[in-house]
Scaffold this motif. Structure first.
Motif, PDB file in Angstrom:
ATOM      1  N   SER A  70     -46.502  19.743  -5.019  1.00 23.57           N
ATOM      2  CA  SER A  70     -47.546  20.498  -4.318  1.00 23.57           C
ATOM      3  C   SER A  70     -47.652  21.944  -4.766  1.00 23.57           C
ATOM      4  CB  SER A  70     -47.283  20.475  -2.812  1.00 23.57           C
ATOM      5  OG  SER A  70     -46.914  19.189  -2.398  1.00 23.57           O
ATOM      6  N   SER A  71     -46.798  22.390  -5.677  1.00 22.52           N
ATOM      7  CA  SER A  71     -46.777  23.831  -5.978  1.00 22.52           C
ATOM      8  C   SER A  71     -48.058  24.304  -6.658  1.00 22.52           C
ATOM      9  CB  SER A  71     -45.581  24.161  -6.872  1.00 22.52           C
ATOM     10  OG  SER A  71     -45.955  24.016  -8.235  1.00 22.52           O
ATOM     11  N   GLY A  72     -48.762  23.374  -7.286  1.00 21.88           N
ATOM     12  CA  GLY A  72     -49.991  23.778  -7.973  1.00 21.88           C
ATOM     13  C   GLY A  72     -49.717  24.262  -9.386  1.00 21.88           C
ATOM     14  N   ARG A  73     -48.441  24.399  -9.745  1.00 19.54           N
ATOM     15  CA  ARG A  73     -48.127  24.818 -11.125  1.00 19.54           C
ATOM     16  C   ARG A  73     -47.872  23.577 -11.968  1.00 19.54           C
ATOM     17  NH1 ARG A  73     -45.100  29.455 -12.692  1.00 19.54           N
ATOM     18  NH2 ARG A  73     -43.873  27.832 -13.690  1.00 19.54           N
ATOM     19  N   LEU A  74     -48.435  23.609 -13.168  1.00 20.57           N
ATOM     20  CA  LEU A  74     -48.372  22.419 -13.975  1.00 20.57           C
ATOM     21  C   LEU A  74     -46.934  21.994 -14.292  1.00 20.57           C
ATOM     22  CD1 LEU A  74     -50.478  20.525 -15.468  1.00 20.57           C
ATOM     23  CD2 LEU A  74     -49.550  21.606 -17.494  1.00 20.57           C
TER      24      LEU A  74
END
Ligand SMILES: Nc1nc2c(ncn2[C@@H]2O[C@H](COP(=O)(O)OP(=O)(O)OP(=O)(O)O)[C@@H](O)[C@H]2O)c(=O)[nH]1
Ligand SMILES: [Mg+2]
Length: 922
Positions: A70-74
């Motif tokens: 869920s962090s949104g970082r690839l």
């Protein structure tokens, strides 16, 4: 965004120079936000599934994994994916999980997929699902299917969708975590294919979002930014207005030649925008929701030539008469060159027809299909096992049927016209001729018919599962000798679970594949299935083919249809159902594009007759020449001889210097590559571990491929130029000489027509498909010189593969020698590998050029020698032709001119149309 970019995008699509790259946004929209359609949703599901299944996972595993996802970082996402994948693999749950998530995705909104389909462009996707396939009736291929991928990169067909990151039904192909990305980044062919697309095509990214930043794509885009720097063609990315600036900046910062194109304020506007990109020529290409078969009709609006019934046989008969006249002339006057011509011509004239066998299990509906194809009830059809012997239906001027008995049996029985199934039943039908007890060999039916009159035969055969040994062996023989097969599957049992691709069917397909015989697959009795079942049955058939590795470029379809409905429609003179006409169009196109279509051979026969006629004229003119005219001719003849020697010498010289130039170029590239190796070694950080040889070779591999590719690109145009040069020189020399011998404009006209219809090598040599050789060249699609080597040169990937460059790291670096203990050894090993690669490449290219040169010289020689020999002797010793001989000559000329008029009209008109709409389904 300027209209310049939009116009360019539309132009690329209209010109079929665009490849669509479809990302997860499309699946999300089509499934109305199904969680498993997005990467994040899918991974969340994965985390929960792992926790559910694996009691061993540490207490905080779920929290950590969810945080990653869920962090949104690839990179976090990829790390989360890795956790999920490892845990699922450990428990052997990976395929099952894919099936439960991706496998259950179903589209509920079709606008976007339909809009994408309406562009009729090749599609590449990063999605694992088959939402596009189900709706657009295309087949999935993955980055692991080598030959399919090459075909895709060459854009031979729009029938497939390339799953760049794998397809859920083949769990091994799915790219999810970092390790997977390394796998695909290391897959040379996948990378080379992607790059070929980037080099040659405009990519249009749809619904890709952050997916373009994934390791595979990012590396690809970065590669393009470097290697294709300065290239003129753009790539496009469709985005909402609000996202345009951000996305464009991302690409600009990385130097990507990608233009971000806004489609509107909200996602809902995307389908309409995509449709607006469609060129007017593609109207009607939109998927028809009522359509249950592949929308092939979008692809091929080929105009058919108009042929009057019986034309093929009439023309063939004319050919026979003209050849008989010519041989008589040649024999009586002792003309060698003309004799050679007439032998070649009559050989081609009597070559067998292109034979399409309709095969399948008993009662599949084969005989019904043949009847539907010829639009008549010729083959007996029953509810029980019926056909006992092959029924061959070919072109004829008068309708007739010949019952041929087995050797040493009864003499043939001939029926004259109108032929019906009832007439044939006593011989063809198992109720009257059980197990072929009457020992009939086959029945030959002759009919006037527009497809048969192309010079084609259909053969209806017994089911390949027929229990009678005698019937079985005759059936196998027919299948084994056919030039093309139509495989009829009865799909009516799908619903009750009875449809299988059994061993016998598999064997038929495997044997066809091994001898490169094209197969069209018809799924018959579709009237007994609901639409939904038809869709599923189709996927089932395709998957079975995949599983058995039977789906090759040679297999077309499956075409779902009901032959019964076709026959019923015909009986009440109603319109033919669309699925059948689609199939018929595909079959027709397959036939038309084949070198074997009898009409094309007849054209060549008559053209050769015309050339022979000119040569007769030339010989007679030479014989009659007196005094100064004779001297002039002798001088022209001597010049022609010298020209021939010069052409051959020039050929030799040019090919020799091309080989030298190429060798020198290869050395330059080799030097450059060694320089790159040195740089690589220097760039290694001091004091750290010496990398593995294979790693290093891999790192330099891309440069090696680029170097070799540039050499091929350099050589290919030269080969073409040399071929064209020789071709022109031969034509010029012969036509100059003919003109000096007092010939009319006919000669030029003949060459011009032939030039438009075929290519030089075909004009020079009459094709000989011989008895054993059943593989027939495809002309319209291939076009080139017809020599394998030329095609290999025209296709860099093919030649690179043949030369073992680029794909052979693992072969050349074996495990034992992979470790280097110092950078000096490492360098030596890399250089050794590069040397081996360059040497093998050099040998392949050199052999290719050399054999092309040899072949060309042979062609020149063959074309000129007999005529010049005759001329030489004639000038000395020829007698005046008698009145009879002159009459034969006049008759032959007249017949030839008549036939050519007909053939030019038929072949020329259709050809013109087919060039306007190049076939995309081959
Ligand atoms: N419902 C339905 N029945 C069909 C269709 N096509 C053929 N049939 C029926 O299937 C039965 C077998 O058809 P044939 O054309 O004789 O099949 P075949 O493959 O030539 O059979 P053999 O010669 O015995 O190998 C006949 O009763 C046909 O009427 C179709 O599309 N739908
Ligand atoms: Mg039958």
């Amino acid at each position: 965004m300027t209209s310049v970019v939009l116009n360019d995008l539309q132009r690329q699509i209209a010109a079929r120079r665009a490849v669509l790259v479809v990302g997860s946004g499309v699946s999300v929209a089509a499934t109305n936000n199904a969680p498993a359609a997005s990467w994040m949703g899918l991974l969340r599901h994965g985390v929960d599934r792992c926790v559910e299944l694996d009691g061993q996972l540490a207490g905080d595993w779920r929290d950590r994994a969810l945080a990653d996802v869920s962090s949104g970082r690839l990179d976090d996402l990829v790390a989360g994916a890795s956790k999920v994948r490892r845990s699922l693999l450990r428990q052997s749950e990976w395929p099952r999980w894919l099936e439960d998530t991706i496998g259950t995705l179903r589209a509920t909104r079709f606008e976007l997929i339909d809009a994408i389909g309406s562009l009729n462009a090749p599609i590449l996707t990063t999605n694992y699902d088959d939402l596009l396939e189900r709706r657009l009736h295309r087949h999935p291929i993955t980055w692991m299917d080598k030959s399919d991928q090459i075909a895709f990169a060459r854009v031979e067909s729009c029938e497939t969708i390339l799953h760049l990151h794998g397809f859920w039904r083949q769990p091994d192909t799915v790219i999810l975590d970092g390790g997977d990305y390394e796998r695909i980044l290391g897959a040379q062919l996948a990378q080379a294919g992607l790059r070929t697309l980037g080099e040659a095509w405009s990519l249009v990214f749809i619904g890709c979002g952050d997916g373009l930043a994934d390791p595979n794509f990012e590396q690809f885009l970065d590669w393009m930014a470097v290697v294709l720097k300065g290239a003129r063609h753009r790539h496009f990315r469709l985005e909402r207005k609000a996202d345009v600036e951000r996305r464009q900046q991302w690409h600009n910062e990385r130097g990507h030649h990608v233009r971000v194109v806004p489609y509107g304020d909200s996602y809902d506007e995307l389908p309409a925008f995509i449709e607006s990109l469609r060129s007017p020529g593609l109207e009607g290409a939109k998927a028809d929701p009522n359509l249950t078969v592949p929308s092939l009709e979008d692809v091929l609006p080929l105009a058919r030539p108009s042929l009057s019934a019986g034309e093929y046989s009439r023309l063939q008969q004319k050919g026979r008469e003209a050849v008989a006249r010519l041989s008589a002339l040649a024999r009586q006057l002792g003309w060698e060159s003309i004799g050679v011509h007439s032998e070649e011509i009559s050989h081609v004239l009597e070559q067998e027809l292109y034979r399409v066998a309709i095969t399948g299990r008993s009662r599949a509906g084969k005989s019904s299909l043949v009847n539907a194809l010829v639009g008549r009830s010729i083959c007996p059809v029953e509810r029980v096992i019926t056909t006992a012997i092959p029924i061959i239906i070919g072109p004829g001027e008068k309708e007739s049927a010949t019952i041929k008995y087995q050797p040493n049996g009864r003499p043939p029985l001939i029926f004259d016209g109108p032929i019906s199934a009832d007439m044939l039943a006593p011989y063809a039908d198992q109720r009257h001729n059980r197990g072929n007890e009457k020992r009939v060999d086959c029945i030959e039916v002759r009919l006037g018919h527009q497809v048969l009159d192309l010079g084609v035969e259909y053969v209806d055969i017994p089911g390949f599962d027929d229990p009678s040994g005698r019937i079985w062996s005759a059936t196998q023989e027919t299948i084994g000798e056919a030039h093309a097969l139509v495989l009829v599957l009865d799909v009516s049992s799908y619903e009750s679970g009875g449809l299988t691709i059994d061993n016998a069917t598999r064997e038929v397909l495997e044997r066809a594949r091994d001898r490169e015989c094209p197969v069209l697959v018809v799924c018959n009795k579709a009237d007994k299935l609901s639409r939904a079942d038809q869709e599923e049955a189709k996927l089932y058939v395709l998957e079975s083919f995949d599983r058995f590795r039977l789906r090759t470029a040679l297999v077309h379809g499956p075409f779902f249809m009901s032959t019964r409905e076709v026959l019923e429609a015909r009986a009440r003179s109603g319109p033919v159902p669309r699925p059948f006409s689609t199939f018929e169009a595909a079959l027709w196109e397959r036939l038309w594009n084949t070198e074997a279509v009898g009409l094309r051979r007849l054209f060549r026969v008559f053209d050769a007759l015309r050339v022979a006629d000119e040569e007769v004229d030339a010989l007679i003119a030479a014989r009659r020449a007196k005094g100064r005219e004779r001297e002039r001719l002798l001088a022209a003849f001597a010049r022609c001889q010298q020209d021939k020697a010069r052409i051959l010498e020039t050929c030799r010289h040019n090919f020799h210097s091309l080989r030298q130039r190429t060798a020198a170029l290869i050395e330059v590239r080799r030097g450059e590559h060694f320089h790159a190796i040195a740089e690589y070694i220097e760039s290694l950080p001091a004091g750290s571990r010496v990398p593995l040889v294979s790693e290093s070779v891999q790192a330099l591999q891309e440069r090696l491929i680029v170097a070799c590719r540039s050499i091929i690109e350099n050589v290919t145009p030269s080969v073409t130029t040399l071929r064209e040069g020789a071709e022109k020189a031969v034509a010029r020399t012969l036509s100059e000489f003919r003109e000096e011998a007092g010939l009319s404009a006919q000669a030029r006209h003949a060459r011009a027509t032939l030039g438009a219809l075929g290519n030089w090598s075909e004009a020079v040599v009459l094709p000989d498909s011989g008895d054993g050789e059943r593989m027939l060249k495809v002309t319209a699609a291939g076009g080139g010189a017809g020599l394998a080597v030329f095609f290999a040169l025209a296709n860099p990937v093919g030649l690179l593969a043949a030369a073992g460059v680029g794909f052979g790291v693992s072969v050349l670096v074996d495990v034992l020698t992979d470790r280097a203990d110092s950078s000096a050894t490492l360098r030596a090993r890399i250089e050794e590998h590069a040397n081996a690669a360059f040497t093998s490449f050099k040998q392949s290219v050199d052999a290719g050029i050399e054999s092309f040169g040899r072949e060309l010289a042979k062609q020149v020689h063959q074309r000129m020698r007999p005529f010049l020999n005759d001329m030489e002797r004639r000038l000395e010793t020829m007698r005046e032709p008698t009145a009879d001989e002159q009459r034969w000559h006049a008759e032959m000329r007249e017949t030839t001119a008549d036939a050519l008029r007909v053939l030019e009209e038929v072949l020329g008109s259709s050809r013109a149309v087919s060039t306007l709409h190049p076939p995309t389904v081959v």
